[in-house]
Design a protein around this motif. Sequence first.
Motif, PDB file in Angstrom:
ATOM      1  N   ILE A 116      46.874  37.250  32.001  1.00 41.31           N
ATOM      2  CA  ILE A 116      48.152  36.743  31.478  1.00 41.31           C
ATOM      3  C   ILE A 116      47.950  35.391  30.805  1.00 41.31           C
ATOM      4  N   HIS A 117      47.208  34.503  31.438  1.00 38.10           N
ATOM      5  CA  HIS A 117      46.950  33.196  30.817  1.00 38.10           C
ATOM      6  C   HIS A 117      46.200  33.359  29.497  1.00 38.10           C
ATOM      7  N   ALA A 118      45.212  34.240  29.472  1.00 28.11           N
ATOM      8  CA  ALA A 118      44.447  34.438  28.242  1.00 28.11           C
ATOM      9  C   ALA A 118      45.327  34.992  27.124  1.00 28.11           C
ATOM     10  N   SER A 142      41.574  50.841  39.198  1.00 28.69           N
ATOM     11  CA  SER A 142      42.799  50.591  38.439  1.00 28.69           C
ATOM     12  C   SER A 142      43.666  51.843  38.368  1.00 28.69           C
ATOM     13  N   VAL A 143      43.065  52.988  38.630  1.00 33.03           N
ATOM     14  CA  VAL A 143      43.763  54.274  38.551  1.00 33.03           C
ATOM     15  C   VAL A 143      44.014  54.848  39.940  1.00 33.03           C
ATOM     16  N   LYS A 144      43.022  54.735  40.826  1.00 37.68           N
ATOM     17  CA  LYS A 144      43.133  55.296  42.173  1.00 37.68           C
ATOM     18  C   LYS A 144      42.567  54.299  43.175  1.00 37.68           C
ATOM     19  N   ALA A 145      43.389  53.908  44.136  1.00 37.78           N
ATOM     20  CA  ALA A 145      42.961  52.924  45.136  1.00 37.78           C
ATOM     21  C   ALA A 145      41.840  53.479  46.000  1.00 37.78           C
ATOM     22  N   ARG A 146      40.967  52.546  46.438  1.00 40.24           N
ATOM     23  CA  ARG A 146      39.896  52.888  47.369  1.00 40.24           C
ATOM     24  C   ARG A 146      39.925  51.900  48.520  1.00 40.24           C
ATOM     25  N   ALA A 147      39.964  52.417  49.728  1.00 40.20           N
ATOM     26  CA  ALA A 147      40.112  51.555  50.905  1.00 40.20           C
ATOM     27  C   ALA A 147      38.930  50.627  51.108  1.00 40.20           C
ATOM     28  N   ASP A 148      37.768  50.972  50.537  1.00 40.99           N
ATOM     29  CA  ASP A 148      36.597  50.113  50.688  1.00 40.99           C
ATOM     30  C   ASP A 148      36.475  49.090  49.559  1.00 40.99           C
ATOM     31  N   PHE A 149      37.339  49.191  48.558  1.00 47.74           N
ATOM     32  CA  PHE A 149      37.387  48.212  47.461  1.00 47.74           C
ATOM     33  C   PHE A 149      38.804  47.627  47.417  1.00 47.74           C
ATOM     34  N   ALA A 150      39.212  47.000  48.497  1.00 48.30           N
ATOM     35  CA  ALA A 150      40.627  46.641  48.647  1.00 48.30           C
ATOM     36  C   ALA A 150      41.088  45.613  47.622  1.00 48.30           C
ATOM     37  N   GLU A 159      46.922  44.214  36.893  1.00 44.07           N
ATOM     38  CA  GLU A 159      46.425  43.935  35.546  1.00 44.07           C
ATOM     39  C   GLU A 159      46.788  45.070  34.597  1.00 44.07           C
ATOM     40  N   SER A 160      46.611  46.307  35.075  1.00 43.75           N
ATOM     41  CA  SER A 160      46.924  47.479  34.254  1.00 43.75           C
ATOM     42  C   SER A 160      48.403  47.534  33.885  1.00 43.75           C
ATOM     43  N   ALA A 161      49.263  47.243  34.861  1.00 41.38           N
ATOM     44  CA  ALA A 161      50.705  47.289  34.600  1.00 41.38           C
ATOM     45  C   ALA A 161      51.094  46.288  33.524  1.00 41.38           C
ATOM     46  N   TYR A 162      50.546  45.072  33.615  1.00 42.72           N
ATOM     47  CA  TYR A 162      50.838  44.066  32.590  1.00 42.72           C
ATOM     48  C   TYR A 162      50.341  44.546  31.230  1.00 42.72           C
ATOM     49  N   GLY A 163      49.133  45.089  31.190  1.00 43.73           N
ATOM     50  CA  GLY A 163      48.604  45.571  29.925  1.00 43.73           C
ATOM     51  C   GLY A 163      49.426  46.691  29.328  1.00 43.73           C
ATOM     52  N   GLU A 164      49.859  47.616  30.167  1.00 37.91           N
ATOM     53  CA  GLU A 164      50.651  48.745  29.659  1.00 37.91           C
ATOM     54  C   GLU A 164      52.000  48.264  29.125  1.00 37.91           C
ATOM     55  N   MET A 165      52.609  47.313  29.810  1.00 43.29           N
ATOM     56  CA  MET A 165      53.874  46.763  29.305  1.00 43.29           C
ATOM     57  C   MET A 165      53.667  46.050  27.982  1.00 43.29           C
ATOM     58  N   ASP A 204      36.255  51.261  18.899  1.00 45.63           N
ATOM     59  CA  ASP A 204      37.287  52.218  18.489  1.00 45.63           C
ATOM     60  C   ASP A 204      38.660  51.807  19.008  1.00 45.63           C
ATOM     61  N   LEU A 205      38.717  51.285  20.227  1.00 48.71           N
ATOM     62  CA  LEU A 205      40.003  50.850  20.775  1.00 48.71           C
ATOM     63  C   LEU A 205      40.583  49.699  19.962  1.00 48.71           C
ATOM     64  N   HIS A 206      39.727  48.850  19.431  1.00 49.78           N
ATOM     65  CA  HIS A 206      40.201  47.764  18.569  1.00 49.78           C
ATOM     66  C   HIS A 206      40.640  48.293  17.205  1.00 49.78           C
ATOM     67  N   ALA A 207      39.876  49.223  16.652  1.00 48.45           N
ATOM     68  CA  ALA A 207      40.056  49.612  15.249  1.00 48.45           C
ATOM     69  C   ALA A 207      41.121  50.668  15.032  1.00 48.45           C
ATOM     70  N   VAL A 208      41.388  51.491  16.040  1.00 51.23           N
ATOM     71  CA  VAL A 208      42.271  52.644  15.857  1.00 51.23           C
ATOM     72  C   VAL A 208      43.387  52.610  16.900  1.00 51.23           C
ATOM     73  N   ALA A 209      44.624  52.693  16.448  1.00 53.73           N
ATOM     74  CA  ALA A 209      45.759  52.705  17.372  1.00 53.73           C
ATOM     75  C   ALA A 209      45.730  53.959  18.223  1.00 53.73           C
ATOM     76  N   GLY A 210      46.131  53.816  19.483  1.00 56.33           N
ATOM     77  CA  GLY A 210      46.128  54.965  20.375  1.00 56.33           C
ATOM     78  C   GLY A 210      46.891  54.667  21.641  1.00 56.33           C
ATOM     79  N   PRO A 211      46.738  55.505  22.661  1.00 60.03           N
ATOM     80  CA  PRO A 211      47.434  55.285  23.927  1.00 60.03           C
ATOM     81  C   PRO A 211      46.880  54.056  24.628  1.00 60.03           C
ATOM     82  N   PHE A 212      47.592  53.604  25.655  1.00 57.29           N
ATOM     83  CA  PHE A 212      47.140  52.419  26.373  1.00 57.29           C
ATOM     84  C   PHE A 212      45.825  52.687  27.099  1.00 57.29           C
TER      85      PHE A 212
END
Length: 224
Positions: A116-118, A142-150, A159-165, A204-212
């Motif tokens: 957010i600051h950046a 970022s897609v599926k939580a893992r109990a060993d990577f809390a 972070e993902s939610a902010y980016g998608e918004m 490609d993500l920079h150069a071509v518009a697409g989904p989040f």
Amino acid sequence: MPVIAIIGAGPGLGAAVARRFGREGFSIALISRNQSKLDAMAAELNAGGLIARGYAADVRVPAALEDALARAAAELGSITALQYSPLPAREYLKPVLEMTPELALEALRFSALGLIHAVRTVLPAMRQTGHGSVILINGGTSVKARADFAGTSVAFPAESAYGEMLHDALEGEGVRVAQLVIPGGIPKLQLVNGIDDVADRIWDLHAVAGPFRTMLIPLEDGRE
């Protein structure tokens, strides 16, 4: 000359992305905590005919991060592309039963709040010109939580939610916001061209518009 700022720049993915964007005529601002390592990376890129400079900053220190981005813009030009990809510290990968409020807050500072600051530093110039990109690089948690990577299981979704918004809010303004999810260590993913394939996908993500969100490989094929 367009400029990419790579936050979390290192000798692996950061260097590969720097080379890929450099071939497209970009100058490169390398941002991470260690100035001597950044200087060595910049020297190697410069020796290859690219324009690169290093700016030391800790993403958990807002003033330092904002200052690094401001200095990069002043010296290299307005930032056209921002890659946010700092590598999470090992302490963020603790089991959920060892998670503390302090550790969760630290992980959020590292991921969501740092982003957010950046973004708030570079976005005004992008919106003024009607061109630019913000690219998030995240792991599978970022897609599926893992109990060993809390820690990342708490912070990456924020972070993902902010980016998608942002993606939705900026659609139509010429500023692209995208996330590349890499579900595992890149050397273990058996990509044909290794890390250069990842750098190509980021271009490609920079150069071509697409989904989040884009998955580098299916989540179930990851080896995180």
